[in-house]
Write an enzyme that holds these catalytic residues in place. Structure first.
Site, PDB file in Angstrom:
ATOM      1  N   ALA A 133       0.954  -1.329   0.061  1.00  0.00           N
ATOM      2  CA  ALA A 133       0.166   0.099   0.038  1.00  0.00           C
ATOM      3  C   ALA A 133       0.813   1.263  -0.030  1.00  0.00           C
ATOM      4  CB  ALA A 133      -0.757   0.001   1.105  1.00  0.00           C
ATOM      5  N   ALA A 134       0.700   2.189  -0.915  1.00  0.00           N
ATOM      6  CA  ALA A 134       1.296   3.475  -0.877  1.00  0.00           C
ATOM      7  C   ALA A 134       0.204   4.471  -0.739  1.00  0.00           C
ATOM      8  CB  ALA A 134       2.044   3.689  -2.070  1.00  0.00           C
ATOM      9  N   LYS A 155       5.825   0.047   7.941  1.00  0.00           N
ATOM     10  CA  LYS A 155       5.300   1.332   7.502  1.00  0.00           C
ATOM     11  C   LYS A 155       6.463   2.095   7.517  1.00  0.00           C
ATOM     12  CE  LYS A 155       1.242   4.397   7.861  1.00  0.00           C
ATOM     13  NZ  LYS A 155       0.152   4.377   8.612  1.00  0.00           N
ATOM     14  N   ASP A 290     -10.471   7.261   9.941  1.00  0.00           N
ATOM     15  CA  ASP A 290     -10.288   6.761   8.561  1.00  0.00           C
ATOM     16  C   ASP A 290     -10.662   5.604   8.091  1.00  0.00           C
ATOM     17  OD1 ASP A 290      -9.626   7.449   6.038  1.00  0.00           O
ATOM     18  OD2 ASP A 290      -7.453   7.089   6.334  1.00  0.00           O
TER      19      ASP A 290
END
Length: 562
Positions: A133-134, A155, A290
Site C-alpha cells: 500500500a502506498a 510502514k 479513517d
C-alpha cells in the site's frame, strides 16, 4: 511525486500549491456566500453553480494527485464538508484515492537502517520490495522478523515528508490569511479552526510513535471483544519514521466476491463493524477516523457466520470531550422531545451556527425536518431512500449559515464512509437499529422494557424540567423589568382578601394566584414522585432520579411560598 528537494523546489511548490488552494477555496466561498445571501433576501430559487464547482474540484483532484502530500489530505478533508459544498460537488472529491506512486526501495532500506542502526537483513529475514500500500505520507511493505520468524507489516515514511508537510502547511496558512484579509468568512466556514485541526491531525500522522500509541489504545479497548481484532505493535521496532505491526491476513471489507467465496456472512460483518464504531463514538469517546475499505479487513473466525473484523492504520483518530458529550446529550434530548429551539441552542454551543445567523430561520427549518421524520418506526426508516435524506440534510446545511466545527468533520467523514461500507456489504443493513442501544446508553437511558405510558411520562417530565430550568432566567428578566418600572404587580388570593402592591409606572400587569399556584405545585410534585418511583422500579435510574429531584424542588417551592 517529487522525491528530492532542490534549491528552487520549495519556491516552485509554494506557488503551485498556493495557486491551487487560493482558487479552490475562493470559488467554494463565493458560491456559498451567493446562495446564503440570496436566502436572506427571500430568494430561494438561487442555487450554487454546480458546473463551476465540479470543474474547480476536478482540477483540484487532478493536481493533488500530482503534488501529493497534504493536497490529497486536504481534498479528503473537503470531501466531508457538507456545510461548504453541495452533494454533487462532494461526489467529485469522494473518489479521491489516497494512492500515489511508491518511493524507491532504496529509500525504504536506507530509512530502516538509519532508524535502527543495523543492516536491514539483521532485522528482517525477508523484506518484500513491492509495497502492499502506498499513501501520501507513507507506504507499507510485508516482511518477516529475523529474530522470531513472525510476518509483519513495515510502514515507512516517504522521503522528505516532514519538510514537505511543513512547507504545505505554511502555504495553506498563508492562503487562509490572504482570504481572511479581504473577506469575512466566519459565518460560512471558520478557516482558522479548519487549519488548526488539519495541522494537528497531519502532525500526528507523520509521527509513527503517536500512531503506535493509538494502536495500543485500540487494542486495549477491544481486548475483551472476540469479534474485533487490532494488530500487535512491536515496540522495539517503533520510531518516528518507521512502524512495525503484526501482519493481518484477511479480506478487504469491500471485496464482496472474496467474502462470498469464503462463505462469510456479510450482514454480520456490517453489524460488527458498525457496532465497533458506535462503541468508539458513544462509550470510549475515542475513534478511528479513517475507516475506508483499505483499513478494514475480515478474518474468518471459528465458522463463516462468526467473522472477525480487523482494523489497521491508526494515524487518524478523533476524540469526543466531556463538554462535547454533554452538549450532544442536550441535542439528543431536544430531538426526543421535538424541541427545535433546544436543538438550535445545542448546535450553537457546539459551534455549528455562524455568529450572525438567523436562529429563528434555522429553528423553523429544523422544525420542518422533525415534523417530516420524527416518530418513524425502524421499518419506515429502513425503507427510506437514504440518498434523498442525505441530500435534504445537505441542502439544509448548505443553504443555511451552518458550519461544521473542525473537530466534528472527521467524525462526519467516518460516519458517511461507514454508511457506504455497511450498505455495500448488506443492502438490508439497519443502521438505526444497531445505533439505538448505544445512543440510549450514551443518554443514560435503557428503554428496552419501557412501556409507552412511561415514555410519555418521561417526555412530559423532560418538558416540565426544561421549563423549570428556564425559570431562573425568566424571573431575572421579570425583576429587571419591575426595577425599571415597566411592570405592575398585584398579589391577590381567590377570596379577594389579599393586599396588592404597586411598583413603578403603569405598564404590564402580572397577577399571581397563590392558591392555584400551590395546587399546581402539589400536583406536579406528586406526579414527579410517582413517575420517579415507577422509573426506578423499571430499572431506569437516570430519568427516575431526575423525577424525584423535580419532586424535591416542587416540595421546597411549596415551603418557600408558605
Amino acid at each position: 511525486m517529487q522525491t528530492s528537494i532542490g534549491p528552487l523546489a520549495p519556491f516552485v511548490r509554494f506557488i503551485r500549491v498556493a495557486r491551487l488552494l487560493l482558487w479552490t477555496l475562493w470559488v467554494i466561498y463565493r458560491e456559498r456566500k451567493r446562495v446564503i445571501r440570496a436566502r436572506q433576501r427571500g430568494d430561494y430559487e438561487v442555487k450554487p453553480d454546480i458546473e463551476v464547482l465540479i470543474a474547480v474540484l476536478t482540477n483540484f483532484k487532478r493536481t493533488a494527485l500530482r503534488l501529493g502530500v497534504l493536497t490529497i489530505k486536504l481534498g479528503q478533508f473537503l470531501s466531508s464538508r457538507a456545510d461548504i459544498l453541495p452533494e454533487q460537488a462532494l461526489a467529485v472529491l469522494s473518489t479521491l484515492q489516497d494512492e500515489v506512486p511508491p518511493a524507491p526501495f532504496e529509500h525504504v532500506v536506507a530509512t530502516i537502517e538509519k532508524e535502527f542502526g543495523r543492516p536491514v537483513n539483521e532485522i528482517f529475514s525477508v523484506l518484500e520490495q513491492k509495497c502492499t500500500a502506498a499513501a501520501s505520507l507513507g507506504q507499507v511493505h510485508k516482511a518477516v522478523l529475523a529474530a522470531t520468524g513472525e510476518t509483519v507489516a513495515v510502514k515507512i515514511q516517504r522521503p522528505h515528508i516532514e519538510q514537505l508537510v511543513r512547507l504545505d502547511l505554511r502555504t495553506l496558512k498563508f492562503v487562509i490569511w490572504l482570504i481572511n484579509r479581504f473577506v469575512d468568512t466566519k459565518d460560512f466556514i471558520d478557516l482558522g479552526s479548519v487549519y488548526r485541526e488539519f495541522r494537528r491531525t497531519v502532525f500526528e500522522e507523520v509521527d509513527f510513535k503517536i500512531e503506535a500509541a493509538n494502536a495500543e489504545r485500540f487494542r486495549e479497548m477491544f481486548a475483551d471483544d472476540p469479534t474485533i481484532y487490532v494488530p500487535k505493535v512491536y515496540a522495539e521496532y517503533v520510531s518516528r519514521h518507521v512502524l512495525v505491526l503484526e501482519w493481518i491476513d484477511g479480506i478487504k471489507v469491500n471485496d464482496y466476491a472474496a467474502l462470498d467465496l469464503a462463505g462469510i456472512d456479510r450482514l454480520e460483518v456490517a453489524n460488527r463493524t458498525i457496532r465497533a464504531y458506535f462503541y468508539q463514538f458513544f462509550a470510549a469517546g475515542f475513534y478511528h477516523a479513517d475507516p475506508h475499505p483499505g483499513n478494514i479487513f475480515v478474518k474468518r473466525g471459528c465458522d463463516p457466520a462468526n467473522p472477525i473484523v480487523a482494523f489497521v492504520d491508526f494515524g487518524m483518530v478523533g476524540s469526543i470531550t466531556r463538554t462535547m458529550k454533554r452538549l450532544m446529550r442536550s441535542l439528543f434530548l431536544s430531538l426526543v422531545t421535538q424541541d427545535s429551539e433546544g436543538m438550535v441552542q445545542a448546535l450553537n454551543q457546539l459551534g455549528f451556527i455562524g455568529e450572525r445567523a438567523d436562529l429563528k430561520m434555522i429553528e423553523d427549518a429544523l422544525g420542518l425536518l422533525l415534523e417530516q421524520y420524527y416518530g418513524m418506526t425502524l421499518g419506515q426508516v429502513r425503507d427510506l431512500d437514504m440518498r434523498s435524506v442525505v441530500r435534504e440534510v445537505s441542502d439544509l446545511l448548505y443553504d443555511q449559515p451552518f458550519r461544521i466545527p473542525a473537530q466534528f468533520a472527521f467524525s462526519g467523514r467516518a460516519v458517511s464512509t461507514l454508511v457506504g461500507v455497511a450498505t455495500g456489504l448488506a443492502p438490508d443493513f439497519n443502521f438505526v437499529a444497531v445505533a439505538t442501544p448505544y445512543a440510549q446508553s450514551f443518554l443514560g437511558l435503557d428503554m428496552n422494557n419501557l412501556r409507552e405510558s412511561a415514555q410519555q411520562l418521561l417526555k412530559q417530565t423532560l418538558d416540565m424540567g426544561k421549563v423549570l430550568l428556564k425559570l431562573p432566567h425568566s424571573i431575572d428578566r421579570l425583576v429587571t423589568r419591575i426595577d425599571a418600572g415597566q411592570v405592575e404587580v398585584r398579589l391577590a388570593n381567590l377570596a379577594g382578601s389579599g393586599s396588592h402592591i404597586r411598583r413603578g409606572k403603569a405598564g404590564g400587569q402580572l397577577v399571581l394566584s397563590a392558591g392555584r399556584g400551590s395546587i399546581g405545585f402539589t400536583l406536579l410534585g406528586l406526579a414527579s414522585m410517582a413517575g420517579g418511583i415507577y422509573l426506578l422500579t423499571s430499572h431506569l435510574p437516570a430519568p427516575g432520579w431526575f423525577c424525584l429531584g423535580l419532586a424535591a424542588i416542587t416540595t421546597l417551592g411549596l415551603f418557600v411560598k408558605r
